[in-house]
Write a protein that holds these residues in place. Structure first.
Motif, PDB file in Angstrom:
ATOM      1  N   UNK A  96       5.550   1.156  -0.805  1.00  7.54           N
ATOM      2  CA  UNK A  96       6.310   0.857  -0.763  1.00  7.54           C
ATOM      3  C   UNK A  96       6.361  -0.951  -0.737  1.00  7.54           C
ATOM      4  N   UNK A  97       5.117  -1.478  -0.306  1.00  6.29           N
ATOM      5  CA  UNK A  97       4.644  -2.896  -0.138  1.00  6.29           C
ATOM      6  C   UNK A  97       3.772  -2.911  -1.251  1.00  6.29           C
ATOM      7  N   UNK A  98       3.293  -2.177  -1.919  1.00  8.48           N
ATOM      8  CA  UNK A  98       1.984  -2.612  -2.786  1.00  8.48           C
ATOM      9  C   UNK A  98       3.105  -3.506  -4.070  1.00  8.48           C
ATOM     10  N   UNK A  99       4.394  -3.561  -4.605  1.00  9.36           N
ATOM     11  CA  UNK A  99       4.475  -4.557  -5.525  1.00  9.36           C
ATOM     12  C   UNK A  99       4.762  -5.648  -5.045  1.00  9.36           C
ATOM     13  N   UNK A 100       4.850  -5.493  -3.301  1.00  7.69           N
ATOM     14  CA  UNK A 100       4.840  -7.404  -3.193  1.00  7.69           C
ATOM     15  C   UNK A 100       3.407  -8.064  -3.884  1.00  7.69           C
ATOM     16  N   UNK A 101       2.537  -7.432  -3.864  1.00  2.00           N
ATOM     17  CA  UNK A 101       1.398  -8.336  -3.983  1.00  2.00           C
ATOM     18  C   UNK A 101       1.840  -8.658  -5.122  1.00  2.00           C
ATOM     19  N   UNK A 102       2.197  -8.199  -6.446  1.00  2.00           N
ATOM     20  CA  UNK A 102       2.252  -8.525  -7.304  1.00  2.00           C
ATOM     21  C   UNK A 102       3.185  -9.397  -8.387  1.00  2.00           C
TER      22      UNK A 102
END
Length: 153
Positions: free
Chosen positions: A51-57
């Protein structure tokens, strides 16, 4: 947006584990009661891995009715945000379709097996009385629980 995505995946995993538990008990009469801690921990912590991966982009934002990973650039619906679309399908729609399909098949198999067992239990009187009564009692307990995976669909 993060909490909505996280909670949707948590709910999906709880439904998958519940269906697995009911399937193993209904079809094979195996009770995995000692694995309930694994069901809870994996349902709560596995979604945190993704769930944290979209924060990267900077992928979280206004998108659609079910998924809050952006599918267009700068709040403009004329420009697609390809990374967001890929993340939507990789982290939400893909797993949801796969696990819900598995759940549908498992629920269908459970219903067929339980109907056949109920029919054969009522039909045959040659089985030992204790075994027959235990199976009938198990079927009575399982039928109401089948509503939980079906409600998710």
């Amino acid at each position: 947006a993060f909490l909505i995505e996280y909670s949707l995946v948590v709910k999906l995993l709880f439904t998958v584990w519940l269906t697995f538990h009911l399937f193993s008990y209904a079809v094979f009469f195996k009770n995995f009661k000692n694995l309930e801690w694994l069901y809870i921990l994996s349902s709560v912590f596995v979604p945190l891995l993704f769930s944290w991966i979209p924060f990267v982009h900077r992928g979280y934002g206004v998108s659609g009715a079910w998924c809050y990973i952006r599918s267009w650039k700068n709040d403009c619906a004329t420009e697609d945000y390809v990374t967001g679309i890929i993340e939507q399908f990789a982290f939400y729609y893909g797993p949801a379709v796969f696990f819900l399909t598995v759940n549908i098949v498992a629920v269908a198999v459970m219903v067929v097996v339980m109907i056949r067992r109920a029919y054969h239990t009522a039909e045959s009187e040659t089985r030992p009385l204790i075994d027959r009564d235990q199976k009938v009692e198990a079927l009575k307990q399982l039928v109401p629980l089948l509503a939980y995976p079906i409600i998710y669909f």
